[in-house]
Design a protein around this motif. Sequence first.
Motif, mmCIF file in Angstrom:
data_model
loop_
_atom_site.group_PDB
_atom_site.id
_atom_site.type_symbol
_atom_site.label_atom_id
_atom_site.label_comp_id
_atom_site.label_asym_id
_atom_site.label_seq_id
_atom_site.Cartn_x
_atom_site.Cartn_y
_atom_site.Cartn_z
ATOM 1 N N ARG A 6 75.256 -9.764 -42.683
ATOM 2 C CA ARG A 6 74.055 -8.931 -42.532
ATOM 3 C C ARG A 6 74.166 -7.672 -43.380
ATOM 4 N N TYR A 7 75.360 -7.077 -43.392
ATOM 5 C CA TYR A 7 75.543 -5.859 -44.179
ATOM 6 C C TYR A 7 75.458 -6.150 -45.672
ATOM 7 N N MET A 8 76.037 -7.276 -46.105
ATOM 8 C CA MET A 8 75.954 -7.617 -47.536
ATOM 9 C C MET A 8 74.502 -7.879 -47.926
ATOM 10 N N ARG A 9 73.755 -8.547 -47.052
ATOM 11 C CA ARG A 9 72.332 -8.758 -47.323
ATOM 12 C C ARG A 9 71.621 -7.413 -47.436
ATOM 13 N N GLY A 10 71.934 -6.492 -46.527
ATOM 14 C CA GLY A 10 71.334 -5.158 -46.584
ATOM 15 C C GLY A 10 71.652 -4.433 -47.882
ATOM 16 N N LEU A 11 72.891 -4.550 -48.341
ATOM 17 C CA LEU A 11 73.271 -3.937 -49.623
ATOM 18 C C LEU A 11 72.470 -4.537 -50.768
ATOM 19 N N LEU A 12 72.329 -5.853 -50.784
ATOM 20 C CA LEU A 12 71.582 -6.521 -51.854
ATOM 21 C C LEU A 12 70.114 -6.106 -51.834
ATOM 22 N N VAL A 13 69.542 -5.977 -50.648
ATOM 23 C CA VAL A 13 68.143 -5.538 -50.530
ATOM 24 C C VAL A 13 67.989 -4.121 -51.081
ATOM 25 N N GLU A 14 68.893 -3.226 -50.696
ATOM 26 C CA GLU A 14 68.819 -1.834 -51.165
ATOM 27 C C GLU A 14 69.006 -1.744 -52.679
ATOM 28 N N ILE A 15 69.953 -2.505 -53.208
ATOM 29 C CA ILE A 15 70.208 -2.472 -54.656
ATOM 30 C C ILE A 15 69.024 -3.059 -55.411
ATOM 31 N N LEU A 64 71.530 -5.863 -59.551
ATOM 32 C CA LEU A 64 71.557 -7.195 -58.958
ATOM 33 C C LEU A 64 71.552 -8.243 -60.074
ATOM 34 N N THR A 65 72.432 -9.211 -59.975
ATOM 35 C CA THR A 65 72.507 -10.292 -60.964
ATOM 36 C C THR A 65 71.668 -11.481 -60.470
ATOM 37 N N PRO A 66 71.424 -12.463 -61.340
ATOM 38 C CA PRO A 66 70.726 -13.674 -60.870
ATOM 39 C C PRO A 66 71.457 -14.337 -59.698
ATOM 40 N N ALA A 67 72.783 -14.341 -59.732
ATOM 41 C CA ALA A 67 73.548 -14.896 -58.616
ATOM 42 C C ALA A 67 73.319 -14.062 -57.354
ATOM 43 N N GLY A 68 73.155 -12.754 -57.522
ATOM 44 C CA GLY A 68 72.879 -11.873 -56.390
ATOM 45 C C GLY A 68 71.508 -12.119 -55.786
ATOM 46 N N ILE A 69 70.529 -12.411 -56.636
ATOM 47 C CA ILE A 69 69.182 -12.721 -56.149
ATOM 48 C C ILE A 69 69.223 -14.005 -55.316
ATOM 49 N N ALA A 70 69.943 -15.008 -55.814
ATOM 50 C CA ALA A 70 70.074 -16.265 -55.074
ATOM 51 C C ALA A 70 70.824 -16.043 -53.760
#
Length: 200
Positions: A6-15, A64-70
């Motif tokens: 959940r926290y990693m998802r939150g980081l990706l959303v913020e970034i 965010l990279t393409p892998a990060g978006i996925a």
Amino acid sequence: MHRHGRYMRGLLVEIEAGQAVSQRHLARRLGIALGLTNLLLRRIVAKGWVKAVQVRPNRVCYLLTPAGIAAKARLTREYLEGTVKFYTEVRERVRERFAELSAELESRATTKRIVFCGAGEIAEIGYVSLQETDLQLVAVVDPGRTKPFFGVPVHPPERLCPDALAGSGFDRLVVMSFDTAGVGEMLAERGVADTSVFWL
């Protein structure tokens, strides 16, 4: 989904939001410690989900990279699946407890008038579950809300009496809150007997 997911998802959303954010800002937004934020950022950079770009000697920009978006899409799907599962389990538990309450009131009351104590998320699930019962929600008592709850009037705790809320009687006060200690204290202050209270 586990907590770190959940926290990693939150980081990706913020970034992905694209605002220049510091680790301190991210930690505050997610409600976690700065050290954990640093650890998780290093982890998602190592996975290739985020690229860290040095913009100044003491400043890093995260992209965010393409892998990060996925990964964000996958983590969001897992988060939503977990949320739906939790909602379904809670709704079933509330439905079971309402059936018990209805049976308990069968011999005592014809209208089965109840008051919710709390107007948060659990109360919203309770309201949905209530539609399948013969219980009648007549009012809600909540210290922080003033607007109606699904059209039902909401009153502050000061208007609660041992067997009435704002002058209107009820058969049971149903506690729809996780703050059991705080609610118990408030009910004791208002003189509401344990026999008038139904705890989920």
